[in-house]
Each structure stands twice: as C-alpha cells, then as structure tokens.
Design a protein around this motif. Structure first.
Motif, short mmCIF file in Angstrom:
data_model
loop_
_atom_site.label_atom_id
_atom_site.label_comp_id
_atom_site.label_asym_id
_atom_site.label_seq_id
_atom_site.Cartn_x
_atom_site.Cartn_y
_atom_site.Cartn_z
N SER A 1 0.85 -1.19 0.00
CA SER A 1 0.00 0.00 0.00
C SER A 1 0.88 1.24 0.00
N GLY A 2 0.25 2.40 -0.20
CA GLY A 2 0.95 3.66 -0.05
C GLY A 2 1.49 4.29 -1.31
N THR A 3 1.15 3.71 -2.49
CA THR A 3 1.61 4.29 -3.73
C THR A 3 0.63 4.00 -4.85
N MET A 4 0.65 4.86 -5.87
CA MET A 4 -0.21 4.65 -7.03
C MET A 4 0.54 3.96 -8.16
N PHE A 5 1.86 3.75 -7.96
CA PHE A 5 2.64 3.07 -8.99
C PHE A 5 2.15 1.63 -9.11
N SER A 6 2.12 1.12 -10.33
CA SER A 6 1.66 -0.24 -10.55
C SER A 6 2.78 -1.23 -10.20
N ILE A 7 2.35 -2.45 -9.93
CA ILE A 7 3.28 -3.49 -9.50
C ILE A 7 3.62 -4.40 -10.66
N SER A 8 4.88 -4.72 -10.81
CA SER A 8 5.28 -5.70 -11.81
C SER A 8 5.45 -7.05 -11.09
N ALA A 9 6.65 -7.43 -10.75
CA ALA A 9 6.85 -8.73 -10.13
C ALA A 9 6.68 -8.66 -8.62
N MET A 10 6.25 -9.79 -8.07
CA MET A 10 6.14 -9.95 -6.62
C MET A 10 6.79 -11.29 -6.27
N GLY A 11 7.45 -11.34 -5.12
CA GLY A 11 8.14 -12.57 -4.80
C GLY A 11 8.34 -12.78 -3.31
N TRP A 12 8.83 -13.97 -3.01
CA TRP A 12 9.17 -14.33 -1.63
C TRP A 12 10.61 -14.82 -1.59
N TYR A 13 11.32 -14.37 -0.59
CA TYR A 13 12.68 -14.81 -0.30
C TYR A 13 12.71 -15.31 1.14
N ARG A 14 13.78 -16.01 1.47
CA ARG A 14 13.93 -16.43 2.85
C ARG A 14 15.38 -16.38 3.27
N GLN A 15 15.58 -16.26 4.58
CA GLN A 15 16.94 -16.24 5.12
C GLN A 15 16.95 -17.04 6.40
N ALA A 16 17.70 -18.13 6.37
CA ALA A 16 17.87 -18.97 7.55
C ALA A 16 19.06 -18.45 8.36
N PRO A 17 19.11 -18.76 9.64
CA PRO A 17 20.23 -18.29 10.48
C PRO A 17 21.57 -18.69 9.90
N GLY A 18 22.46 -17.72 9.77
CA GLY A 18 23.81 -17.98 9.27
C GLY A 18 23.91 -18.18 7.78
N LYS A 19 22.79 -17.98 7.07
CA LYS A 19 22.81 -18.18 5.62
C LYS A 19 22.40 -16.90 4.90
N GLN A 20 22.69 -16.87 3.60
CA GLN A 20 22.30 -15.72 2.80
C GLN A 20 20.83 -15.80 2.42
N ARG A 21 20.27 -14.65 2.14
CA ARG A 21 18.89 -14.60 1.66
C ARG A 21 18.82 -15.27 0.29
N GLU A 22 17.76 -16.07 0.08
CA GLU A 22 17.62 -16.80 -1.18
C GLU A 22 16.21 -16.67 -1.71
N LEU A 23 16.11 -16.77 -3.03
CA LEU A 23 14.80 -16.70 -3.68
C LEU A 23 14.01 -17.97 -3.40
N VAL A 24 12.73 -17.79 -3.08
CA VAL A 24 11.82 -18.93 -2.91
C VAL A 24 10.92 -19.06 -4.13
N ALA A 25 10.25 -17.96 -4.47
CA ALA A 25 9.33 -17.98 -5.61
C ALA A 25 9.06 -16.56 -6.05
#
Length: 116
Positions: A25-49
């Motif tokens: 929320s909070g903007t009138m700009f349209s959205i292109s891609a949306m995604g989920w990432y995750r980061q486990a303890p001691g690991k780098q953030r990685e793409l989920v979907a």
C-alpha cells in the motif's frame, strides 16, 4: 510512503502447512513482479518464488511441488502457500515487490519455524 505488511508466519510441525500474505500500500505506482525470499540463520537470503504481472511463476528447486505463489492484483497482495513443510524450511520469509518506475521494496519479514 510504500508499506509492505506480511502475515501468516508461525510454528508448524513437519508435514504441516502455512500461508503467508504480503499486502502492499501507499503508492499509485503499478506493481510488476512480486516474490518471496527467505533467510535462515547464518545463511544468505535466497529466492523462494516469484510471480510476474502476467502471473508466470518461478520457483526454487527446493520448494517445487510443495509451495505455491499467487497474487491478487485487486488487493496488491501476494501469497505463498507452503505445504509439506520441512525443518529446513525454517527461516525468516520476506516479500519483495517491484513497482514500475519506483523500484523494489521489502517486507519486514515473518518467521516460519518447522519443528516437532
């Protein structure tokens, strides 16, 4: 001001399910891609979907067949249905939203713990 509000994390037993949501929320700009990432303890953030504006999807190999990403454009919301959860899925999950002409934004993160 752009806001991404995540919900749906928590504690679940192995083999269980959770559904994450992320509302923009909070903007009138349209959205292109949306995604989920995750980061486990001691690991780098990685793409989920990730899901495009045309609703094409891409998944990390480690979640294929178990997780499903979807979006509701009328609500500017992206979802992640997680089934057959494993202990190794334990992580902080972050949503990522890309706005046309504005750039990308991250949610605050929601903790998912898979444990018996």
């Amino acid at each position: 001001q752009v806001q991404l509000v995540e919900s749906g994390g928590g504690l679940v037993q192995p083999g269980g399910s959770l559904r994450l949501s992320c509302a923009a929320s909070g903007t009138m700009f349209s959205i292109s891609a949306m995604g989920w990432y995750r980061q486990a303890p001691g690991k780098q953030r990685e793409l989920v979907a990730v899901i495009s504006s045309a609703t094409s999807t891409n998944y990390a190999d480690f979640v294929k067949g178990r997780f499903t990403i979807s979006r509701d454009n009328s609500k500017n919301t992206v979802y992640l249905q997680m089934n057959s959860l494993k202990p190794e899925d334990t992580a902080v999950y972050y949503c990522n939203v890309r706005f046309r002409g504005l750039g990308e934004y991250w949610g605050q993160g929601t903790m998912v713990t898979v444990s018996s």
